[in-house]
Design a protein around this motif. Sequence first.
Motif, PDB file in Angstrom:
ATOM      1  N   LYS A 126      44.277  35.844  33.724  1.00 27.42           N
ATOM      2  CA  LYS A 126      44.456  34.970  34.898  1.00 27.42           C
ATOM      3  C   LYS A 126      45.734  35.279  35.662  1.00 27.42           C
ATOM      4  CE  LYS A 126      41.945  31.135  32.771  1.00 27.42           C
ATOM      5  NZ  LYS A 126      42.040  29.740  32.250  1.00 27.42           N
ATOM      6  N   GLY A 127      46.511  36.224  35.170  1.00 26.08           N
ATOM      7  CA  GLY A 127      47.758  36.587  35.855  1.00 26.08           C
ATOM      8  C   GLY A 127      48.940  35.793  35.356  1.00 26.08           C
ATOM      9  N   VAL A 128      50.063  36.479  35.177  1.00 31.53           N
ATOM     10  CA  VAL A 128      51.320  35.858  34.753  1.00 31.53           C
ATOM     11  C   VAL A 128      52.364  36.143  35.834  1.00 31.53           C
ATOM     12  CG1 VAL A 128      53.180  35.882  33.037  1.00 31.53           C
ATOM     13  CG2 VAL A 128      50.800  36.128  32.298  1.00 31.53           C
ATOM     14  N   HIS A 129      53.075  35.113  36.266  1.00 29.68           N
ATOM     15  CA  HIS A 129      54.135  35.283  37.263  1.00 29.68           C
ATOM     16  C   HIS A 129      55.497  35.168  36.580  1.00 29.68           C
ATOM     17  CE1 HIS A 129      51.245  33.741  40.647  1.00 29.68           C
ATOM     18  NE2 HIS A 129      50.950  34.951  40.203  1.00 29.68           N
ATOM     19  N   VAL A 130      56.327  36.193  36.734  1.00 31.65           N
ATOM     20  CA  VAL A 130      57.706  36.137  36.244  1.00 31.65           C
ATOM     21  C   VAL A 130      58.591  35.960  37.476  1.00 31.65           C
ATOM     22  CG1 VAL A 130      59.514  37.273  34.919  1.00 31.65           C
ATOM     23  CG2 VAL A 130      57.114  37.663  34.324  1.00 31.65           C
ATOM     24  N   VAL A 131      59.306  34.840  37.525  1.00 30.48           N
ATOM     25  CA  VAL A 131      60.026  34.440  38.736  1.00 30.48           C
ATOM     26  C   VAL A 131      61.516  34.718  38.559  1.00 30.48           C
ATOM     27  CG1 VAL A 131      60.350  32.566  40.392  1.00 30.48           C
ATOM     28  CG2 VAL A 131      58.323  32.583  38.935  1.00 30.48           C
ATOM     29  N   THR A 132      62.121  35.416  39.528  1.00 28.46           N
ATOM     30  CA  THR A 132      63.550  35.744  39.465  1.00 28.46           C
ATOM     31  C   THR A 132      64.280  35.115  40.650  1.00 28.46           C
ATOM     32  OG1 THR A 132      63.355  37.780  40.765  1.00 28.46           O
ATOM     33  CG2 THR A 132      62.974  37.961  38.405  1.00 28.46           C
ATOM     34  N   ASN A 181      61.245  33.073  43.720  1.00 28.42           N
ATOM     35  CA  ASN A 181      60.666  31.754  43.973  1.00 28.42           C
ATOM     36  C   ASN A 181      60.315  31.573  45.449  1.00 28.42           C
ATOM     37  OD1 ASN A 181      63.567  31.985  44.034  1.00 28.42           O
ATOM     38  ND2 ASN A 181      63.708  29.813  44.469  1.00 28.42           N
ATOM     39  N   ASN A 182      61.142  32.119  46.345  1.00 31.22           N
ATOM     40  CA  ASN A 182      60.871  31.976  47.779  1.00 31.22           C
ATOM     41  C   ASN A 182      59.588  32.694  48.176  1.00 31.22           C
ATOM     42  OD1 ASN A 182      63.169  30.475  48.190  1.00 31.22           O
ATOM     43  ND2 ASN A 182      64.423  32.212  48.807  1.00 31.22           N
ATOM     44  N   ASN A 369      57.170  20.632  43.591  1.00 29.65           N
ATOM     45  CA  ASN A 369      55.713  20.573  43.677  1.00 29.65           C
ATOM     46  C   ASN A 369      55.065  21.952  43.644  1.00 29.65           C
ATOM     47  OD1 ASN A 369      54.975  17.795  43.682  1.00 29.65           O
ATOM     48  ND2 ASN A 369      55.902  17.589  45.702  1.00 29.65           N
ATOM     49  N   LEU A 370      55.790  22.986  44.068  1.00 26.98           N
ATOM     50  CA  LEU A 370      55.255  24.347  43.955  1.00 26.98           C
ATOM     51  C   LEU A 370      55.058  24.704  42.488  1.00 26.98           C
ATOM     52  CD1 LEU A 370      54.552  27.176  45.073  1.00 26.98           C
ATOM     53  CD2 LEU A 370      56.984  27.725  44.893  1.00 26.98           C
ATOM     54  N   PHE A 371      56.084  24.482  41.667  1.00 24.84           N
ATOM     55  CA  PHE A 371      55.991  24.915  40.270  1.00 24.84           C
ATOM     56  C   PHE A 371      55.175  23.951  39.416  1.00 24.84           C
ATOM     57  CE2 PHE A 371      59.497  27.646  41.645  1.00 24.84           C
ATOM     58  CZ  PHE A 371      59.038  28.846  41.133  1.00 24.84           C
ATOM     59  N   ARG A 372      54.948  22.736  39.916  1.00 24.54           N
ATOM     60  CA  ARG A 372      54.050  21.845  39.186  1.00 24.54           C
ATOM     61  C   ARG A 372      52.583  22.199  39.428  1.00 24.54           C
ATOM     62  NH1 ARG A 372      56.377  15.752  39.603  1.00 24.54           N
ATOM     63  NH2 ARG A 372      55.804  16.036  41.776  1.00 24.54           N
ATOM     64  N   LEU A 373      52.333  23.194  40.294  1.00 17.40           N
ATOM     65  CA  LEU A 373      50.960  23.687  40.486  1.00 17.40           C
ATOM     66  C   LEU A 373      50.488  24.486  39.271  1.00 17.40           C
ATOM     67  CD1 LEU A 373      51.180  25.067  44.156  1.00 17.40           C
ATOM     68  CD2 LEU A 373      49.854  23.076  43.427  1.00 17.40           C
ATOM     69  N   TYR A 374      51.436  25.058  38.523  1.00 11.13           N
ATOM     70  CA  TYR A 374      51.071  25.948  37.415  1.00 11.13           C
ATOM     71  C   TYR A 374      50.470  25.168  36.248  1.00 11.13           C
ATOM     72  CZ  TYR A 374      53.288  29.951  39.611  1.00 11.13           C
ATOM     73  OH  TYR A 374      53.592  30.989  40.471  1.00 11.13           O
ATOM     74  N   ASP A 375      49.425  25.764  35.665  1.00 10.53           N
ATOM     75  CA  ASP A 375      48.803  25.149  34.483  1.00 10.53           C
ATOM     76  C   ASP A 375      49.811  25.098  33.334  1.00 10.53           C
ATOM     77  OD1 ASP A 375      46.431  25.083  35.932  1.00 10.53           O
ATOM     78  OD2 ASP A 375      45.796  27.042  35.202  1.00 10.53           O
ATOM     79  N   LYS A 376      50.657  26.136  33.243  1.00 12.61           N
ATOM     80  CA  LYS A 376      51.693  26.176  32.213  1.00 12.61           C
ATOM     81  C   LYS A 376      52.947  26.777  32.829  1.00 12.61           C
ATOM     82  CE  LYS A 376      51.347  28.946  28.548  1.00 12.61           C
ATOM     83  NZ  LYS A 376      50.897  29.469  27.237  1.00 12.61           N
TER      84      LYS A 376
END
Length: 963
Positions: A126-132, A181-182, A369-376
């Motif tokens: 499902k894809g993993v996002h690593v945020v810097t 994140n931006n 609210n952007l990061f609360r979109l993530y399932d985990k």
Amino acid sequence: MLGLGAVAKKVFGTANDRKVKSLMRQVGAINAREDEVSALSDEALRGKTAEFRDRHAKGESLDDMLPEAFAVAREGARRALGMRPFDVQLVGGMVLHQGRISEMKTGEGKTLVATLPAYLNAIAGKGVHVVTVNDYLARRDAEWMSQVYGFLGLTTGVITPGMDDAARREAYACDITYATNNELGFDYLRDNMKFRLEDMTQRGHAFAIVDEVDSILIDEARTPLIISGPAEDSADTYRAVDALIPELSEEHYEVDEKQRSASLTEEGNEFIEQRLRAAGLLDGEGGLYDAENVSVVHHVNQAVRAHKLFSRDTHYITRGGKVIIIDEFTGRMMEGRRFGDGLHQALEAKEGVAIQPENVTLASITFQNLFRLYDKLSGMTGTAMTEADEFESIYGLEVVEIPTNVPVARVDEDDQVFRSGAEKGLALIEAIADAHRRGQPALVGTTSIEKSEQLSAMLGTPASLSKTAEVLRTFAAACKKKEQERKEYLEATAAHLEDLAKAGKGIPHAVLNARHHEQEAYIVAKAGKPGAVTIATNMAGRGTDIQLGGNVDMMARELATERGVTDEAGFQAIVAELTPLAEADKAVAREAGGLWVISTERHESRRIDNQLRGRSGRQGDPGRSSFYLALDDDLMRIFGSERMDKMLKTLGLQEGEAIVHPWVNKAIEKAQGKVEARNFDIRKNLLKFDDVMNDQRKAIFGQRREIMEARDVAETVRDMRHELVDDLVQEHIPPKAYADQWDAEGLYAKVLENFGKEAPVIAWAAEEGVDDEQIRERLHKMADEQMAQKAAAFGPDVLRQIEKSVLLQTIDHHWREHLVTLEHLRSVIGFRGYAQRDPLNEYKSEAFELFQALLGRLRRDVTRQLSYVQVVSPEEQEARREAERRMMEQAAASAAAQARPVQPAAAQPAMAGAGVGAAAPAGAPARPGLDPADPSTWGQVGRNEPCPCGSGQRYKNCHGKLT
């Protein structure tokens, strides 16, 4: 005597200790598989990824596969990078996989830790996002860690500014995607402004690992991400108002540094009102706060804030004719980000640079609210414990402190508090000179660019060093016999400064702030060399470790660039050349005491202080940290330095002496706690209000997606038609009203206006025994037959395409207007508190009513546009374009004659037809019977449409202007 809690801690350990202990049992299971996994060939190891995916597809959970998958990922890192994750790094990876925050000290290898949960969760596909936190780290980490992922058969993508949609789509389609994140936030907003599913770039929000999680989810959470478009230009007003602000004297305004606010006093209001009237900026005879002058008040307030609260080189810098924001927490430039609500324009006027037009919000979202979109969601940082409550309450994230691989050997000294900034400056030069003399690397932390450059000037000026040496000689002469060691130290330091001054040199140093952030990685790479002095502004090299002796890899890259070496063999030769030199330097630096972190003042947030302190003592290296404070520092001044000054005078503190005591540390930390609590309240309050909008945002974005996914939206459009009919009937034929109370004429006019069709409503109403329900059903039938005829004329496929296009465009138009309305409501809702009403509840109530009104307008406009759509032949289409061109030319000529600025009318996009010409709203640009001189013939005009009078302006700025 120990309390019960202390006894329990000694026996059972802290709650954090127990969490780590339970995870260490899993580490044993991972280590038990090491021999088996290390025996596999490269191909067999890579084949494990396909095996895991197959097992997961058959129902095996990621948790069950964790020991084996982590063992495979660790072996992959060892073979691809020559780096084998330590046991504590495995613990950190497990915490991330569980959706928690790993607090790991600097130098513990967080970048490598992220590969373990990223690999495991990528198995789900499902894809993993690593945020810097910045683009450099996103590119660096993606390039570096893709070697591990690629070795194990996974794909890696990276999102950087300037990429087109196709490249972004490809990057998001990878198994693991690195991004800031931006970029993630703006891509999410842009995706929800697209008109086709295939144009969207992101593919969902399954799992995110946020690096420097405290910086992203806390420091940046007060500012929402906004995509905006240009509004009307008011640059002249900003300049005119700005010219008046320097005339204000101290009795004209009040500044509250604690609350970060600036406002005019009563005398200030009277003064500025007179000056504005003299400058011709006030409308009418009314006062400054009359309704017609609301815009001027806004400009004045922002100009006062720009001059009295915001300082160049502290809050922003000017570069290339632009005002660029400086992040108050990291000290980095925030290219592309602008202060909202006209503040940025006020700063541009203050600095005399080109004023960019104000913008209106097209889409926005907070990071919460952007990061609360993530399932985990998970995160890692070196400093999270001080904000554990906020992570838990806002994001539901638990913080787990991961033990270091080697015990920390850094010595953290008590703060030294001086009575004045001059005394503190002297002590700073003394400390830096001492470190430089002994060959100890020093990292000097400042809180602003201005202060970093002041300190740099002091260190680089021979005259300044001579003066400091003279004072130190004086102090040495005053030492008593029992202070012989202190005397020798002062004389040796003074001699070192005199030698540098005689040679016409200063203390060699590097300055790391927003002006030089492009060289950040290379400056930090050399910060651990013996005697190196590095002055850093709130940005002590996040993402790049300060290694004693220097960072060989980064120094080799710089040297390779200087020598023009581009091949790998040449680069490795440079690495081999530098490695023994770096090892020798490391031994010297360790012998001198390791990296000495010297902070010139305390920051508002303890986390920023801890980040700076944490640069020293990496991987068991020796180190030291010292904080030098003065009573005129911002934090000390704002939070009660007067009382402390009286106390120090009473104690008889001499010039050049500092008070050093653990109680002082506690008092300062208490002040920092107050600031942190206030900032938490600001973020929490922002989130409460944004949550109201977020529910509406989810509804609108969800509706848009459903429309794009649907092959046919005819049913949605039919429901809108029927609901509009129901609304009109209810408005003109109220329930339980007698027939003689019906407004049949009004209903007839509204049906004609909205459906473009004459319905015999008046005749129906006159029929015996007809009720409102029957009239409603007849109108439903009429509207459905009208669209059936259009479907026959256009062809069903073309009409479906037009319906979808109209629906999406109308939703976007009304959502944008709704965002502006909510912004205005948000800016004034606080005044309801004066009436003893809760502003948040009032905002919720009114926002809900506004959203209901939006849905009503949406139904009306979609139905109207589709009702007026006609088949237009190519000849008619060309004639209309020619008429529109003539109309625009006439409008421009008319406007030029009146010396007014011209805004060309926006050409409406034609909707594609298949073999039947193009479809366009009937009456665009000219309605039948329209007389530009007679507004009664214009019908319903949209506020953003060209005014039918032919002025060339939008209707809302011309005849539709609110008075």
